[in-house]
Design an enzyme around this catalytic site. Structure first.
Site, PDB file in Angstrom:
ATOM      1  N   ASP A 184      -7.958  -4.684  -0.511  1.00 47.63           N
ATOM      2  CA  ASP A 184      -8.376  -5.466  -1.674  1.00 47.63           C
ATOM      3  C   ASP A 184      -8.087  -6.955  -1.517  1.00 47.63           C
ATOM      4  O   ASP A 184      -8.662  -7.781  -2.228  1.00 47.63           O
ATOM      5  CB  ASP A 184      -7.666  -4.957  -2.944  1.00 47.63           C
ATOM      6  CG  ASP A 184      -8.063  -3.540  -3.294  1.00 47.63           C
ATOM      7  OD1 ASP A 184      -9.268  -3.262  -3.306  1.00 47.63           O
ATOM      8  OD2 ASP A 184      -7.179  -2.708  -3.545  1.00 47.63           O
TER       9      ASP A 184
ATOM     10  N   HIS B 120       0.846  -1.181   0.000  1.00 46.39           N
ATOM     11  CA  HIS B 120       0.000   0.000   0.000  1.00 46.39           C
ATOM     12  C   HIS B 120       0.885   1.236   0.000  1.00 46.39           C
ATOM     13  O   HIS B 120       2.010   1.214   0.509  1.00 46.39           O
ATOM     14  CB  HIS B 120      -0.926   0.005   1.229  1.00 46.39           C
ATOM     15  CG  HIS B 120      -1.982   1.050   1.194  1.00 46.39           C
ATOM     16  ND1 HIS B 120      -1.805   2.298   1.744  1.00 46.39           N
ATOM     17  CD2 HIS B 120      -3.233   1.047   0.645  1.00 46.39           C
ATOM     18  CE1 HIS B 120      -2.895   3.021   1.549  1.00 46.39           C
ATOM     19  NE2 HIS B 120      -3.774   2.290   0.875  1.00 46.39           N
TER      20      HIS B 120
END
Length: 454
Positions: free
Chosen positions: A391, A332
């Protein structure tokens, strides 16, 4: 002048594409010479400061003794820890998305009466214009549900007599209408595609006024309109976790940029939705699901860590899956040691996997979550830790809920419109200045040459 044949047109496009590639090459070293922050990011990965917000706060590292040190990820909605928010409404047996929308837009938690009135207001706003479904959605089936949604959002503009009014009461009215109707638009767009493009039966269910956003989504998508309490609860949690994530993510920054130009609410939301669609942003959840489909086919023993690691290394070395070298769902831009949204999603994924008798798949996800960061750091010589992001588990959750792949990214948009709306209102109230960053031209000057002399 004669018309080109289709073959001639294709060849000309191919030739012109080569020309584009030849004449759009900037020396990569110039970006360093002029200290260009590519991607609006500093060399250490931290985003360039372009604005201020009170809507949400994100921490993946903290400065300790002058050094940026990775920490367990933190996410706050209007100053409230996301874990405390989810624990709060879950402990009281309530759905949380509507409460979260209220918190994000109005900056405070509603009391019981305020929440009840706001929930009724959202229910009232779920109504689409008369004939909108047959005239706009059913007449334009599209396999790309995000594009179908963007078209519908822009079309809603023509039903609004005050579409260009930027007063806060009017923008709030428009925002609540879009927050309430986007779940319906997304679901009906998929059902239209399902009927007209893949030949399945068509059914259109109306939302129930007393149902939450999550309950209505499951009701509308399922032919029998039924769902379990756990299914509705987990979809509601997913909507809460996707509702907002700071002003710097690509789609929310798009909200700020487009809003700053003075455009209308429908154009702003459509632009943000189109940004979210990209596989580097909201489109990543379907990539994770597709990647795991490949892992399941190629790894025989889902509990064998050596076999899993071997296949993950093939992915990293661009020998497997889509040859991109990416393990989707891992890593991320802000979070390093952990993503609090992924941690919460994992907790509820276990519950759903147990109900659906899919714990073997969950354990595969868990093994990949454990092994991938280590392999990535070893293979890429990375200087900071990486973790699973939101996700990673969300696609698996949607799949267990029976939600079709085509709706994975639209669900992200359905949730995130709450955050976009809050940021649009904040931009209009606080800034009122068009966003216009600088691009330096490095082109050499050239002389114009007459056509006959070229």
């Amino acid at each position: 002048m004669s018309y080109l044949s289709s073959g001639e047109a294709a060849r000309e496009i191919h030739r012109l594409s080569r020309l584009c590639l030849e004449n759009n090459k900037i020396d990569p070293q110039l970006y360093d010479v002029y200290q260009v922050k590519k991607g609006l990011r500093e060399a250490n990965g931290k985003g360039v400061l372009t604005g201020l917000t009170e809507i949400s706060t994100i921490h993946g590292s903290k400065e300790i003794d002058g050094k940026l040190t990775p920490i367990d990820g933190e996410l706050y909605y209007r100053g409230i820890d996301i874990n405390k928010l989810v624990e709060g409404f879950s402990a009281e047996g309530r759905f949380g998305y509507e409460e979260t929308v209220y918190l994000l837009i109005f900056g405070k938690l509603p009391n019981e009466d305020e929440l009840d009135e706001f929930t009724r207001l959202l229910s009232y706003n779920r109504a689409l214009p008369d004939e909108f479904i047959p005239d706009v959605i059913l007449k334009s089936p599209n396999k790309d549900i995000m594009n179908a949604m963007a078209r519908s959002i822009l079309t809603l503009n023509s039903y609004d007599k005050n579409s260009d009014d930027l007063s806060i009461p009017n923008v709030l009215r428009q925002s609540l209408w879009l927050i309430a109707t986007l779940p319906m638009i997304g679901a009906y767009s998929y059902l239209t595609y399902r009927h007209y493009m893949i030949g399945r039966g068509l059914y259109i269910h109306n939302p129930k006024p007393e149902f939450s956003t999550a309950e209505n989504l499951l009701r509308i998508l399922r032919q029998n309109k039924s769902f379990t309490p756990l299914e509705a609860k987990i979809l509601d949690i997913a909507l809460v976790l996707h509702a907002e994530h700071g002003g710097g993510n690509n789609s929310t920054f798009t909200t700020h940029v487009v809003t700053s130009s003075g455009t209308d609410t429908y154009s702003s939301v459509a632009a943000s939705l189109c940004s979210l669609k990209g596989p580097k942003h909201g489109g990543a959840n379907i990539k994770v699901k597709n990647m795991f489909d490949e892992i399941k086919k190629n790894v025989k023993d889902w509990e064998n860590e050596d076999e899993i690691s071997e296949y993950l290394l093939k992915i990293l070395r661009k020998e497997a899956f889509d040859k991109s070298g990416l393990i989707y769902g891992i890593g991320h831009a802000v979070y390093t040691k952990s993503d609090p949204r992924a941690e919460l999603m994992k907790k509820y994924t276990i519950m759903l996997a147990e109900e659906k008798d899919r714990m073997d798949e969950f354990k595969l996800y868990e093994n990949v979550e454990k092994l991938a960061p280590v392999l990535m750091q070893e293979e890429r010589k990375m200087y900071k830790p990486v973790c699973a992001n939101i996700d990673f588990y969300s696609g698996f959750v949607y799949n267990m809920l029976g939600i079709p792949d085509e709706l994975f990214t639209p669900l992200f948009a359905i949730a995130r419109v709450a955050g976009w709306s809050a940021h649009r209102i904040e931009e209009l109230i606080c800034t009122n200045k068009i966003i216009r960053p600088a691009y330096m031209s490095v082109a050499e000057q050239a002389e114009y040459i007459s056509l006959c002399d070229r």
